[in-house]
Design a protein around this motif. Structure first.
Motif, short mmCIF file in Angstrom:
data_model
loop_
_atom_site.label_atom_id
_atom_site.label_comp_id
_atom_site.label_asym_id
_atom_site.label_seq_id
_atom_site.Cartn_x
_atom_site.Cartn_y
_atom_site.Cartn_z
N CYS A 440 0.83 -1.21 0.00
CA CYS A 440 0.00 0.00 0.00
C CYS A 440 0.86 1.25 0.00
CB CYS A 440 -0.93 0.00 1.21
SG CYS A 440 -2.21 -1.27 1.16
N LYS A 441 1.96 1.23 0.75
CA LYS A 441 2.85 2.39 0.81
C LYS A 441 3.53 2.63 -0.53
CE LYS A 441 6.53 4.36 3.67
NZ LYS A 441 7.39 4.14 4.86
N VAL A 442 4.00 1.55 -1.17
CA VAL A 442 4.64 1.69 -2.48
C VAL A 442 3.65 2.19 -3.51
CG1 VAL A 442 5.72 0.41 -4.36
CG2 VAL A 442 6.43 -0.03 -2.00
N ALA A 443 2.41 1.65 -3.50
CA ALA A 443 1.39 2.09 -4.46
C ALA A 443 1.04 3.55 -4.26
CB ALA A 443 0.15 1.21 -4.32
N THR A 444 0.92 3.97 -3.01
CA THR A 444 0.62 5.37 -2.73
C THR A 444 1.73 6.29 -3.20
OG1 THR A 444 -0.64 4.70 -0.77
CG2 THR A 444 0.06 7.00 -0.88
N ARG A 445 2.99 5.87 -3.01
CA ARG A 445 4.11 6.69 -3.45
C ARG A 445 4.14 6.81 -4.97
NH1 ARG A 445 7.86 3.79 -1.58
NH2 ARG A 445 7.81 4.66 0.51
N ARG A 446 3.85 5.70 -5.67
CA ARG A 446 3.85 5.75 -7.13
C ARG A 446 2.75 6.66 -7.66
NH1 ARG A 446 5.06 -0.48 -9.17
NH2 ARG A 446 7.28 -0.51 -8.56
N ARG A 447 1.57 6.60 -7.05
CA ARG A 447 0.48 7.48 -7.48
C ARG A 447 0.85 8.93 -7.28
NH1 ARG A 447 -3.13 3.69 -5.12
NH2 ARG A 447 -3.26 5.00 -3.25
N SER A 448 1.47 9.24 -6.15
CA SER A 448 1.86 10.63 -5.89
C SER A 448 2.93 11.09 -6.87
CB SER A 448 2.35 10.78 -4.45
OG SER A 448 3.51 10.00 -4.22
N ASP A 449 3.86 10.16 -7.24
CA ASP A 449 4.90 10.52 -8.21
C ASP A 449 4.31 10.75 -9.60
OD1 ASP A 449 6.79 10.31 -6.26
OD2 ASP A 449 7.42 8.28 -6.79
N GLN A 450 3.25 10.02 -9.94
CA GLN A 450 2.61 10.19 -11.25
C GLN A 450 1.77 11.45 -11.30
OE1 GLN A 450 0.44 6.55 -11.78
NE2 GLN A 450 2.30 5.35 -12.25
#
Length: 463
Positions: A440-450
């Protein structure tokens, strides 16, 4: 000298109170001819009393420690150790062994006084160094006690009861240093250093909490309040005021995600770690009975303590960004701990059991050191004392529930082998929890980077 004298007294106390040659052989001693207790009595009726008493006494002893300014509780702990080992040497019967476990639970709960006393008598600049000395000496005492017990058993061929007398002698020596400690005049909560410190926590709590935790310079108004603290006299706080203060700090600390994640692992893993440590000797006794074979529990405890200490020292040199990969690291190493427990019980080899136990403890001590640092780095001393206490209390609460259901004769009363299958599954569940948390943390970080690049053209067009 104001730092050296109490540090030497505390180190002497920590060394001898943790030097317990009989500790690695306690189960063999209780089930042997000296006490003649059965496995079911030791595992299901005696050992759970320590868990329950530790849980019941932890919070009252925590408050009493602060209210009485540490030294009386240190003396209580020293007395409890002496009573425990006098009873272990002389008392007979199930009831007295259960009472013995209560006194040992009291001694364990009183350990908070050992590590918090120094904060009341030395300046903050010396906290880290003195704490390191005290912890190192305590670990050295534990390792030395285990090694001494093993050497006395295998080389000198003494009886197990003589190891108990040696432990009692060490506890008697440890009883002396606390009497020579200076009596503190202040404590963290009940006897605060100044009126200004209390005003700072109440009148300016919102602004101060955010600025201290984020390492931002204080406002002039808050600085003026802090500066008044050195001019005020000591004051005592009532119980209701202390409880309100603790509740306010509790709500503030556990509102933050990273601290909550590390605290969750702390509580869950410490619960399982306590269970494995409490019942490992019973497992070893089942696999390799001490009445038929030579046992090497002392060497194993010594090696696990030393390797655990080395792992804790190496934490600062590991190239891991804990804020980024913390959850996934907790997942991987918790799964390693689960594998160690499964190997201990599934293969039924005493040497694999010993080796897995050493790796299990070293992994736990590495991770608990990381958790301690990650929690303490963003908190002041008062708050991390509270957070560590709450984490330990939750761990004991979980351990009591696990003990009641799995171990206690009032619950399922499972055998030792079945218990360790449960503990292995318990650590596998911990690993799964942090695996999903890490994803969940990795997915959240990727969404914020996109989202950041996609919003840049719009921002550019707007200008």
């Amino acid at each position: 000298m104001s730092v050296l004298y109490p540090t030497l007294c505390l180190c002497a106390y920590g060394l001898f109170s943790n030097m317990r040659p009989s500790e690695p052989f306690l189960t063999a001693y209780l089930m042997g001819p000296d006490k003649n207790l059965t496995e079911a009595q030791v595992v299901s009726e005696i050992y759970p009393i320590w868990t329950y008493s530790y849980l019941a006494l932890l919070f009252p002893v925590f408050l009493a420690t602060d209210y009485l300014c540490y030294k009386p509780v240190l003396l209580l702990q020293a007395t409890s150790f002496v009573v425990t080992y006098v009873m272990l040497a002389k008392a007979q019967g199930l009831g007295l062994m259960q009472l013995l476990e209560f006194f040992f639970g009291l001694a364990t709960a009183s350990e908070v006084a050992y590590f918090s006393y120094i904060y009341s008598v030395v300046e903050p600049a010396h906290y880290r160094k003195v704490t390191a000395y005290c912890r190192s000496v305590a670990l050295f005492g534990s390792a030395a006690g285990s090694l001494t017990g093993q050497l006395l058993l295998t080389v000198a061929e003494v009886h197990l009861v003589h190891l108990v007398w040696a432990t009692l002698a060490s506890a008697a020596v440890a009883f002396i240093p606390p009497w020579f400690l200076p009596m503190p005049k202040r404590s963290l909560f009940f006897h605060k250093k100044s009126e200004g410190a209390t005003e700072r926590r109440s009148d300016y709590s919102g602004a101060l909490i955010e600025k201290v935790d984020n390492k931002v310079p204080l406002d002039k108004e808050v600085v003026s309040t802090v500066s008044l603290s050195s001019e005020e006299t000591n004051r005592s706080c009532g119980l209701s005021e202390v409880l309100k203060m603790l509740l306010a700090d509790f709500l503030h600390c556990y509102r933050r995600g990273p601290l909550l994640a590390w605290s969750l692992w702390w509580a869950l893993a410490t619960c399982g770690h306590f269970q494995v440590l409490n019942y490992a000797q019973a497992l070893w006794e089942k696999i390799r009975p001490s009445g038929e074979y030579d046992i090497y529990n002392g060497y194993v405890e010594t090696l696990s303590t030393l390797l655990g200490s080395l792992a804790a020292l190496l934490v600062g040199h590991l190239p891991v960004r804990w804020t980024v990969w913390g959850e996934l690291t907790l997942c991987a190493l918790s799964m390693l701990m689960a594998a160690c427990v499964f190997v201990m019980v599934a293969l039924r080899s005493i040497w694999l059991c010993y080796g897995s136990y050493v790796l299990f403890r070293a992994t736990y001590m590495l991770l608990i050191t990381v958790a301690t640092y990650e929690i303490a780095s963003s908190l002041d001393m008062q708050r991390y004392a509270l957070v560590f206490g709450v984490n330990t209390f939750v761990a004991l609460l979980l351990q009591s529930l696990l003990t009641l259901v799995v171990v206690d004769a009032a619950g399922l009363g499972l055998g030792v082998f079945s218990q360790f299958y449960v503990y292995g599954g318990y650590f596998a569940v911990i690993s799964a929890v942090f695996f999903f948390a890490g994803l969940c943390k990795v997915a959240t970080r990727r969404r914020s980077d996109q989202e950041v690049p996609s919003s840049s053209p719009a921002d550019t067009d707007g200008t």
